[in-house]
Design a protein around this motif. Structure first.
Motif, mmCIF file in Angstrom:
data_model
loop_
_atom_site.group_PDB
_atom_site.id
_atom_site.type_symbol
_atom_site.label_atom_id
_atom_site.label_comp_id
_atom_site.label_asym_id
_atom_site.label_seq_id
_atom_site.Cartn_x
_atom_site.Cartn_y
_atom_site.Cartn_z
ATOM 1 N N LYS A 1 -13.683 -36.766 -31.445
ATOM 2 C CA LYS A 1 -15.138 -36.896 -31.588
ATOM 3 C C LYS A 1 -15.532 -38.376 -31.639
ATOM 4 N N PRO A 2 -16.696 -38.698 -31.050
ATOM 5 C CA PRO A 2 -17.130 -40.105 -30.972
ATOM 6 C C PRO A 2 -17.131 -40.841 -32.310
ATOM 7 N N LEU A 3 -17.604 -40.193 -33.371
ATOM 8 C CA LEU A 3 -17.641 -40.881 -34.667
ATOM 9 C C LEU A 3 -16.241 -41.163 -35.200
ATOM 10 N N GLN A 4 -15.318 -40.215 -34.971
ATOM 11 C CA GLN A 4 -13.919 -40.423 -35.372
ATOM 12 C C GLN A 4 -13.319 -41.599 -34.606
ATOM 13 N N ILE A 5 -13.619 -41.637 -33.310
ATOM 14 C CA ILE A 5 -13.084 -42.704 -32.455
ATOM 15 C C ILE A 5 -13.618 -44.058 -32.914
ATOM 16 N N LYS A 6 -14.919 -44.127 -33.161
ATOM 17 C CA LYS A 6 -15.532 -45.394 -33.591
ATOM 18 C C LYS A 6 -14.892 -45.885 -34.887
ATOM 19 N N SER A 7 -14.691 -44.967 -35.828
ATOM 20 C CA SER A 7 -14.079 -45.306 -37.111
ATOM 21 C C SER A 7 -12.645 -45.819 -36.907
ATOM 22 N N ARG A 8 -11.894 -45.116 -36.051
ATOM 23 C CA ARG A 8 -10.505 -45.494 -35.771
ATOM 24 C C ARG A 8 -10.437 -46.865 -35.088
ATOM 25 N N VAL A 9 -11.313 -47.092 -34.124
ATOM 26 C CA VAL A 9 -11.329 -48.362 -33.393
ATOM 27 C C VAL A 9 -11.613 -49.521 -34.347
ATOM 28 N N HIS A 10 -12.598 -49.337 -35.232
ATOM 29 C CA HIS A 10 -12.961 -50.410 -36.160
ATOM 30 C C HIS A 10 -11.818 -50.681 -37.143
ATOM 31 N N GLU A 11 -11.153 -49.614 -37.568
ATOM 32 C CA GLU A 11 -9.986 -49.747 -38.457
ATOM 33 C C GLU A 11 -8.885 -50.563 -37.771
ATOM 34 N N LEU A 12 -8.640 -50.253 -36.492
ATOM 35 C CA LEU A 12 -7.582 -50.942 -35.750
ATOM 36 C C LEU A 12 -7.930 -52.403 -35.478
ATOM 37 N N LEU A 13 -9.190 -52.678 -35.170
ATOM 38 C CA LEU A 13 -9.598 -54.069 -34.948
ATOM 39 C C LEU A 13 -9.402 -54.888 -36.220
ATOM 40 N N HIS A 14 -9.761 -54.312 -37.366
ATOM 41 C CA HIS A 14 -9.493 -54.975 -38.652
ATOM 42 C C HIS A 14 -7.997 -55.248 -38.806
ATOM 43 N N LEU A 15 -7.199 -54.236 -38.458
ATOM 44 C CA LEU A 15 -5.755 -54.302 -38.629
ATOM 45 C C LEU A 15 -5.135 -55.451 -37.839
ATOM 46 N N VAL A 16 -5.648 -55.698 -36.628
ATOM 47 C CA VAL A 16 -5.084 -56.768 -35.791
ATOM 48 C C VAL A 16 -5.837 -58.093 -35.966
ATOM 49 N N GLY A 17 -6.709 -58.156 -36.974
ATOM 50 C CA GLY A 17 -7.345 -59.420 -37.317
ATOM 51 C C GLY A 17 -8.569 -59.775 -36.512
ATOM 52 N N LEU A 18 -9.269 -58.758 -35.978
ATOM 53 C CA LEU A 18 -10.508 -58.992 -35.239
ATOM 54 C C LEU A 18 -11.647 -58.261 -35.948
ATOM 55 N N ASP A 19 -12.695 -58.983 -36.334
ATOM 56 C CA ASP A 19 -13.837 -58.384 -37.034
ATOM 57 C C ASP A 19 -14.634 -57.519 -36.057
ATOM 58 N N PRO A 20 -14.721 -56.195 -36.303
ATOM 59 C CA PRO A 20 -15.436 -55.314 -35.369
ATOM 60 C C PRO A 20 -16.884 -55.741 -35.146
ATOM 61 N N ALA A 21 -17.537 -56.242 -36.197
ATOM 62 C CA ALA A 21 -18.934 -56.665 -36.059
ATOM 63 C C ALA A 21 -19.067 -57.781 -35.026
ATOM 64 N N GLN A 22 -18.024 -58.575 -34.904
ATOM 65 C CA GLN A 22 -18.056 -59.710 -33.982
ATOM 66 C C GLN A 22 -17.499 -59.358 -32.598
ATOM 67 N N PHE A 23 -16.497 -58.443 -32.555
ATOM 68 C CA PHE A 23 -15.748 -58.252 -31.309
ATOM 69 C C PHE A 23 -15.961 -56.903 -30.605
ATOM 70 N N ALA A 24 -16.412 -55.866 -31.313
ATOM 71 C CA ALA A 24 -16.446 -54.512 -30.723
ATOM 72 C C ALA A 24 -17.292 -54.439 -29.455
ATOM 73 N N THR A 25 -18.399 -55.172 -29.415
ATOM 74 C CA THR A 25 -19.306 -55.073 -28.266
ATOM 75 C C THR A 25 -19.054 -56.147 -27.207
ATOM 76 N N ARG A 26 -18.059 -56.978 -27.422
ATOM 77 C CA ARG A 26 -17.739 -57.993 -26.411
ATOM 78 C C ARG A 26 -16.927 -57.372 -25.270
ATOM 79 N N TYR A 27 -16.782 -58.159 -24.203
ATOM 80 C CA TYR A 27 -15.970 -57.759 -23.049
ATOM 81 C C TYR A 27 -14.724 -58.649 -22.988
ATOM 82 N N PRO A 28 -13.651 -58.177 -22.334
ATOM 83 C CA PRO A 28 -12.404 -58.950 -22.324
ATOM 84 C C PRO A 28 -12.555 -60.403 -21.896
#
Length: 262
Positions: free
Chosen positions: A112-139
């Motif tokens: 489900k989309p909300l589960q995915i969003k939560s998981r993605v943000h958790e993983l970005l935190h885990l690898v040292g990237l702030d989701p608020a800063q990086f989630a909407t950026r492009y490679p």
């Protein structure tokens, strides 16, 4: 498979292409939670060995087992869902945001989309990237080191027990590379993942490995802990040790110099 059995097993494995033997007589196991570094020169068979694990190629002879089951008996997609894969050029989709790149596999699995969003943000935190800063950026808006972090997050998204990493930090500058090595070592210990990591860099092998497998001409010629490897008398091991400025057999090797601790 019993809990005490190997997670990955190579038994009498050979791989031949056009009459040329690329791999021969591979016999080794990888236990759950291990960090195995496959070390060797270009063309020694490191990446070919790794690709047998997620069945990007299949053995000409012998058998590779994952979780006690031959790779040829797995449905390939199911097998690859057990295995995260990180390469040097991360293979991120340029037209996807970072959030969409990391969430790709869970999306394909119908989460489900909300589960995915939560998981993605958790993983970005885990690898040292702030989701608020990086989630909407492009490679293209990220540095090389940041893209590699995203590649690791994406490989972890489906929570696979095994991670395959093919020279993932090789293209980075030395300082970023060292930072990511330390960060990933911490991450692996925290998550307890089983990692198979390909490199030709002796120092990287000593920093990361619980065991080092040395490949030469398609054969596994040494498989040791870093401490044992540092004392190896094998000529190819001696050659790699010399890249650290360590003298050959019979020299006193200080573990602190090698970065392998007590």
């Amino acid at each position: 498979m019993g809990s005490d059995g190997p997670l990955v097993e190579f038994q009498q494995v050979e791989f031949v292409v056009g009459g040329r033997s690329l791999l021969a007589d591979l016999n080794f196991t990888i236990q759950a939670g291990e960090f195995l570094v496959l070390l060797g020169r270009s063309g020694s068979g490191k990446t070919t060995t790794m690709k047998l694990i997620n069945r990007l190629i299949t053995p000409t002879a012998g058998v590779v087992r994952v979780q006690g089951k031959a790779t040829t008996d797995w449905e390939p997609i199911q097998l690859r869902r057990q295995i995260g894969y990180v390469i040097q050029e991360t293979g991120l989709f340029p037209h996807f945001t970072i959030e969409r790149n990391v969430g790709l596999v869970p999306t394909l699995q119908g989460e489900k989309p909300l589960q995915i969003k939560s998981r993605v943000h958790e993983l970005l935190h885990l690898v040292g990237l702030d989701p608020a800063q990086f989630a909407t950026r492009y490679p293209h808006q990220l540095s090389g080191g940041q893209r590699q972090r995203v590649g690791v997050a994406r490989a972890l998204a489906a929570d696979p027990p095994i991670l395959l990493m093919d020279e993932p930090f090789g293209a980075l500058d030395p300082i970023t590379r060292m930072e990511l090595q330390q960060e990933f070592q911490r991450l692996q210990q925290e998550l307890g993942k089983t990692v198979v990591f390909v490199t030709h860099d002796m120092q990287e092998a000593f920093v990361l490995a619980s065991r080092i497998g040395l490949m030469q001409d398609g054969r596994l010629v040494e498989l040791d802990t870093p401490q044992e490897f540092a004392r190896s008398s094998h000529p190819e091991a001696q050659t790699f040790l010399r890249t650290l400025g360590v003298r050959g057999q019979g020299s006193e090797i200080r573990d602190r110099e090698l970065g392998i601790g007590d």
